[in-house]
Each structure stands twice: as structure tokens, then as C-alpha cells.
Design a protein around this motif. Structure first.
Motif, short mmCIF file in Angstrom:
data_model
loop_
_atom_site.label_atom_id
_atom_site.label_comp_id
_atom_site.label_asym_id
_atom_site.label_seq_id
_atom_site.Cartn_x
_atom_site.Cartn_y
_atom_site.Cartn_z
N LEU A 139 1.05 -1.10 0.01
CA LEU A 139 0.12 0.01 0.07
C LEU A 139 0.91 1.27 0.11
CD1 LEU A 139 -2.77 -1.06 2.65
CD2 LEU A 139 -2.73 -0.94 0.00
N SER A 140 1.89 1.14 0.89
CA SER A 140 2.63 2.47 1.06
C SER A 140 3.60 2.72 -0.40
CB SER A 140 3.74 2.18 1.81
OG SER A 140 4.73 3.16 2.24
N LEU A 141 3.83 1.59 -1.04
CA LEU A 141 4.74 1.52 -2.22
C LEU A 141 3.69 1.92 -3.29
CD1 LEU A 141 6.81 -1.66 -2.15
CD2 LEU A 141 7.85 0.85 -1.89
N SER A 142 2.49 2.00 -3.27
CA SER A 142 1.62 2.39 -4.68
C SER A 142 1.98 3.75 -5.14
CB SER A 142 0.23 2.18 -4.07
OG SER A 142 -0.02 3.37 -3.04
N THR A 143 2.48 4.59 -4.24
CA THR A 143 2.60 5.89 -4.64
C THR A 143 3.72 5.93 -5.99
OG1 THR A 143 4.47 6.24 -2.99
CG2 THR A 143 2.06 7.22 -2.59
N ILE A 144 4.59 4.85 -5.98
CA ILE A 144 5.59 4.74 -7.17
C ILE A 144 4.95 4.72 -8.64
CG2 ILE A 144 7.22 3.83 -5.90
CD1 ILE A 144 7.19 1.14 -7.16
N PHE A 145 3.62 4.18 -8.56
CA PHE A 145 3.13 3.98 -9.84
C PHE A 145 2.20 5.25 -10.19
CE2 PHE A 145 3.36 -0.37 -8.36
CZ PHE A 145 3.65 -0.87 -9.54
N LEU A 146 2.17 6.32 -9.00
CA LEU A 146 1.38 7.64 -9.56
C LEU A 146 2.49 8.44 -9.90
CD1 LEU A 146 -0.58 7.93 -6.19
CD2 LEU A 146 -1.12 6.81 -8.32
N VAL A 147 3.83 8.27 -9.72
CA VAL A 147 5.02 9.34 -9.98
C VAL A 147 5.58 8.71 -11.43
CG1 VAL A 147 7.00 10.14 -9.47
CG2 VAL A 147 5.13 9.75 -7.80
N TYR A 148 5.85 7.18 -11.38
CA TYR A 148 6.88 6.94 -12.26
C TYR A 148 5.98 6.14 -13.65
CZ TYR A 148 10.79 8.19 -9.28
OH TYR A 148 11.32 8.75 -8.33
N THR A 149 6.69 6.02 -14.67
CA THR A 149 5.92 5.02 -15.54
C THR A 149 6.07 3.62 -15.33
OG1 THR A 149 7.83 4.74 -17.15
CG2 THR A 149 6.49 6.56 -17.53
N ILE A 174 13.86 -3.94 -1.29
CA ILE A 174 13.13 -2.83 -1.22
C ILE A 174 13.88 -1.62 -1.34
CG2 ILE A 174 11.13 -1.54 -0.43
CD1 ILE A 174 10.30 -3.95 -2.02
N ASN A 175 14.76 -1.16 -0.37
CA ASN A 175 15.42 -0.02 -0.24
C ASN A 175 16.27 0.24 -1.32
OD1 ASN A 175 14.67 1.42 2.27
ND2 ASN A 175 15.09 -0.50 3.26
N MET A 176 16.94 -0.85 -1.95
CA MET A 176 17.69 -0.46 -2.94
C MET A 176 16.97 -0.46 -4.20
SD MET A 176 20.78 -2.99 -4.33
CE MET A 176 19.84 -4.65 -4.15
N PHE A 177 15.90 -1.08 -4.44
CA PHE A 177 15.03 -0.68 -5.54
C PHE A 177 14.33 0.81 -5.59
CE2 PHE A 177 10.32 -0.32 -6.25
CZ PHE A 177 10.46 -0.61 -7.79
N GLN A 178 13.97 1.40 -4.37
CA GLN A 178 13.54 2.71 -4.23
C GLN A 178 14.55 3.62 -4.61
OE1 GLN A 178 11.49 2.08 -0.22
NE2 GLN A 178 9.98 3.09 -1.41
N PHE A 179 16.01 3.67 -3.91
CA PHE A 179 16.94 4.48 -4.30
C PHE A 179 17.29 4.36 -5.95
CE2 PHE A 179 17.51 4.17 0.31
CZ PHE A 179 17.37 5.44 0.74
N LEU A 180 17.30 3.32 -6.17
CA LEU A 180 17.77 2.87 -7.48
C LEU A 180 16.65 3.54 -8.80
CD1 LEU A 180 20.03 1.85 -9.48
CD2 LEU A 180 18.79 -0.43 -9.46
N LEU A 181 15.34 3.50 -8.20
CA LEU A 181 14.29 4.05 -9.01
C LEU A 181 14.39 5.66 -9.36
CD1 LEU A 181 11.81 3.36 -10.41
CD2 LEU A 181 10.61 4.10 -8.30
N ALA A 182 15.17 6.10 -8.23
CA ALA A 182 15.34 7.39 -8.33
C ALA A 182 16.41 7.84 -9.74
CB ALA A 182 16.21 8.20 -7.06
N PHE A 183 17.12 7.18 -10.17
CA PHE A 183 18.04 7.38 -10.87
C PHE A 183 17.09 6.89 -12.41
CE2 PHE A 183 20.99 7.06 -7.48
CZ PHE A 183 21.60 8.33 -7.89
N LEU A 184 16.71 5.57 -12.32
CA LEU A 184 16.19 4.93 -13.65
C LEU A 184 14.92 5.46 -13.83
CD1 LEU A 184 17.99 1.28 -13.16
CD2 LEU A 184 19.05 3.57 -14.29
N GLY A 185 13.97 5.79 -12.74
CA GLY A 185 12.73 5.98 -12.98
C GLY A 185 12.39 7.21 -14.07
N GLN A 186 11.55 7.12 -14.94
CA GLN A 186 10.95 8.07 -15.73
C GLN A 186 9.63 8.41 -15.29
OE1 GLN A 186 11.04 6.91 -19.90
NE2 GLN A 186 13.34 6.66 -19.99
N ARG A 187 9.58 9.66 -15.14
CA ARG A 187 8.29 10.41 -14.39
C ARG A 187 7.02 10.25 -15.56
NH1 ARG A 187 8.75 12.53 -9.31
NH2 ARG A 187 10.97 12.40 -8.54
N ASP A 188 5.94 10.24 -14.97
CA ASP A 188 4.75 10.27 -16.00
C ASP A 188 4.61 11.74 -16.48
OD1 ASP A 188 3.81 7.75 -16.29
OD2 ASP A 188 2.85 7.59 -14.42
#
Length: 249
Positions: free
Chosen positions: A115-125, A235-249
């Protein structure tokens, strides 16, 4: 209770077999038990990550995540802080809870974490989230393999890495008020490195702890707690790496 501060297999004499709780076992039996123990940890950890991912995706697609998590209300904070409450309860109450209770708490933790991680789908593709997930999975597998196979003692890294996590949390709180993009990128880079190190360290720690819990009533609990540790690293490594690789909607 097992002595968790002495994670070295007991051996006496040249060529002696390792002992579990004072009973000698053959090397093949020890290795087989160790493989089953670690496989159980990885199965629980992977299942927890999968459950969190499914819950996060469904919650985001339902529209409730956008309504609740972006509003900043009491319910949003409850969802955000609930995973931390589960972690503290499981870590400090392991001796009081039964194995079944710890398992139920682990699945509850994975659910509220989703539930907490759901916000990444609101920010990144979704494409960038998937790319980052598989990149994290590959890195995690490699780092965990290093931790499992290396002959080097990684215990010295533990204190340094935990201090790094504390420093990281302080920096994140400060940046909540500062709002610096450069500082956020620096935090993400350091976060990836810290949790990469923790992945190798925790894998070796869990491997060395096996001889203490094998054949005891704490063995099942150790599997769940081990899965929790590796889940948090992933999960923490994923979230920090997403800040680099993630493309925002």
C-alpha cells in the motif's frame, strides 16, 4: 535461546565435523540443511516482494492510492508508518511471538508495504518501474551470491553500514525541508551503495547463524526474520535506484 552473538560453527580438533547445538553432524548433512534453510528464506522474501508488488499495483489502479496517499491525511500517514511498526514488532518481539504469528505478521507487513509503495505508480511510468525492478533483482542476486560464497569476513561492515543507514535517514529528513534535487540524488546514490553492502552482509550473517538455530524451535522464526532482513535490503535498494532509472509520468 540460541547465542546469536557467536555465528561460527563449532568444531573441535583437526578435520572435525561441525556441531549443531552440541551434536556432531556430517558435512553433507550440514550443507544440505543450510541450503534448505537459505532457500526457505529466499522463498519467503521473494513471495513477500511479489505480494507487495501486486498490492501496490492494484491499489494504484483502483484510484484509492491517488485519493488517499496524495492527500496527506491521517490514513496516508497510517499506511506510511505501518510497515515500520511491523518491523519493530517482529524484530524486538521475536521471542514472544510464535512462528505462526511471525509469519502472519510478515504477510501483513508485505501487504501494508505494498500500500505504501503504491505511490511509485503515481509518479513513475510502469515501464521504468519494471526496468528498475529487474535491475535491482539482478544486482541483489549477484550481491547475495557474493555474501554467501565469499570467505572474507564481512562482519566488520555491519556497524559501518548501520551507521550509514542512520545518517541516510537524517539526511532524508533534512532534505524534506530543504528540497534540494542535488541532495536527493546524492542520498539516492549513497542509499544504493549502503543497501548493496547490506545485501552481501546480511546474506553472510544469515548463513553463519544457521548452526545456532538448526534443530531448535527458533529455526522457523529465523527463516521469517531472515526474509524480512533481505526484503528490506531489496526494497530499499529498489527505491533508491528508481530515483535514477525511473521516468516520471
Amino acid at each position: 535461546m540460541a547465542n546469536w552473538n557467536d555465528p561460527q560453527p563449532r568444531q573441535t580438533g583437526f578435520g572435525a565435523s561441525p556441531s549443531l547445538n552440541g551434536e556432531a553432524v556430517t558435512r553433507s548433512t550440514y550443507d544440505m540443511g543450510l541450503r534448505r534453510h537459505m532457500l526457505s528464506i529466499y522463498n519467503y522474501m521473494a513471495s513477500g516482494v511479489l505480494l507487495s508488488g501486486i498490492v501496490a499495483l492494484l491499489f494504484a489502479q483502483s484510484g484509492f492510492a491517488a485519493q488517499i496517499m496524495t492527500g496527506g491525511g491521517a490514513l496516508a500517514w497510517l499506511i506510511i508508518l505501518s510497515p515500520l511498526a511491523f518491523v519493530f514488532a517482529m524484530s524486538f518481539g521475536a521471542n514472544r511471538f510464535s512462528t505462526g504469528a511471525l509469519r502472519a505478521m510478515f504477510w501483513g507487513f508485505a501487504t501494508v508495504m505494498g500500500l505504501s509503495l503504491s505511490t511509485i505508480f503515481l509518479v513513475y511510468t510502469q515501464a521504468s518501474i519494471a526496468l528498475t525492478f529487474f535491475a535491482t533483482a539482478a544486482a541483489f542476486a549477484g550481491l547475495s551470491l557474493v555474501g554467501y560464497t565469499t570467505k572474507k569476513d564481512l562482519s566488520g561492515m555491519g556497524t559501518f553500514l548501520i551507521m550509514g543507514v542512520i545518517g541516510l535517514l537524517v539526511a532524508m529528513v533534512i532534505n524534506m525541508f530543504v528540497g534540494s534535487t542535488v541532495m536527493q540524488l546524492a542520498i539516492s546514490a549513497i542509499g544504493v551503495l549502503i543497501f548493496a553492502g547490506l545485501t552481501a552482509y546480511d546474506t553472510q550473517r544469515l548463513k553463519l547463524m544457521y548452526h545456532q538455530v538448526a534443530g531448535t524451535e527458533f529455526a522457523g522464526k529465523a527463516v521469517v526474520l531472515g526474509a524480512l532482513s533481505l526484503y528490506l535490503d531489496f526494497i530499499n535498494m529498489f527505491q533508491f535506484l528508481l530515483a535514477f532509472l525511473g521516468q516520471r509520468d
